[in-house]
Design an enzyme around this catalytic site. Structure first.
Site, PDB file in Angstrom:
ATOM      1  CB  VAL A  72      58.219   7.646 -17.232  1.00  0.00           C
ATOM      2  CG1 VAL A  72      59.677   7.215 -17.359  1.00  0.00           C
ATOM      3  CG2 VAL A  72      57.373   6.987 -18.321  1.00  0.00           C
ATOM      4  CD  GLU A 102      40.710  12.463 -17.661  1.00  0.00           C
ATOM      5  OE1 GLU A 102      41.499  11.592 -17.233  1.00  0.00           O
ATOM      6  OE2 GLU A 102      39.570  12.188 -18.065  1.00  0.00           O
ATOM      7  CG  ASN A 107      52.592  17.843 -15.947  1.00  0.00           C
ATOM      8  OD1 ASN A 107      53.647  18.199 -16.480  1.00  0.00           O
ATOM      9  ND2 ASN A 107      52.408  16.624 -15.468  1.00  0.00           N
ATOM     10  CE1 TYR A 114      50.615  11.925 -22.162  1.00  0.00           C
ATOM     11  CE2 TYR A 114      50.088  13.846 -20.831  1.00  0.00           C
ATOM     12  CZ  TYR A 114      50.375  12.504 -20.937  1.00  0.00           C
ATOM     13  OH  TYR A 114      50.410  11.722 -19.800  1.00  0.00           O
TER      14      TYR A 114
END
Length: 151
Positions: A72, A102, A107, A114
């Site tokens: 995004v 993955e 990150n 997530y």
């Protein structure tokens, strides 16, 4: 107004631009075009007044899914667009019981996103990315029980 629609070949240039800008690498124009033409993978885009601000792609085989790439535009993050893209992808495959992806070990922001959506780490892929960085493999179990009208 934000809309979620199927990705087309005409959208590939913008998707490659998003991938390169925010992921540091891309699936590549040729692969994206080939996958769109084959129709095996599902690719969706998020648009704001017809301008692509994000996309997601995944494979679904029987009751399992795998997210290939997901991005995004930074200017549009924290507005629920990523959640809408993931949910739209999953909802296209109501037989799906789990989905994996993955994420770069470095990150942390994506990992928190997530985790918030119910993904949990199941393994690590050593030296997965082109730069040698490890990838964390995350899985989400899917419950399509709509008895309360929600997924």
């Amino acid at each position: 107004m934000i809309e979620i629609n199927k990705l087309t070949i005409d959208d590939v240039e913008r998707v490659v631009e998003l991938e390169t800008s925010y992921l540091g690498e891309t699936l590549g124009k040729d692969m994206l075009i080939e996958e769109i033409n084959r129709g095996v993978a599902c690719f969706l885009k998020a648009t704001d007044n017809d301008f692509i601000i994000g996309y997601i792609g995944g494979y679904f085989i029987m009751d399992e899914g795998e997210i290939l790439n997901f991005v995004v535009d930074e200017a549009y993050r924290r507005r629920g667009i990523g959640t809408k893209l993931i949910n739209a992808l999953i909802n296209n495959y109501p037989q799906t019981k789990s989905i994996v992806l993955e994420v770069r070990k470095s990150n942390i922001i994506a990992q928190k996103f997530y985790n918030h959506l119910g993904f949990h780490q199941i393994s690590t892929r050593i030296n997965y990315y082109k730069n040698g960085e490890d990838a964390l493999v995350l899985r989400k179990e899917i419950n399509h029980d709509n008895t309360c009208g929600r997924n």
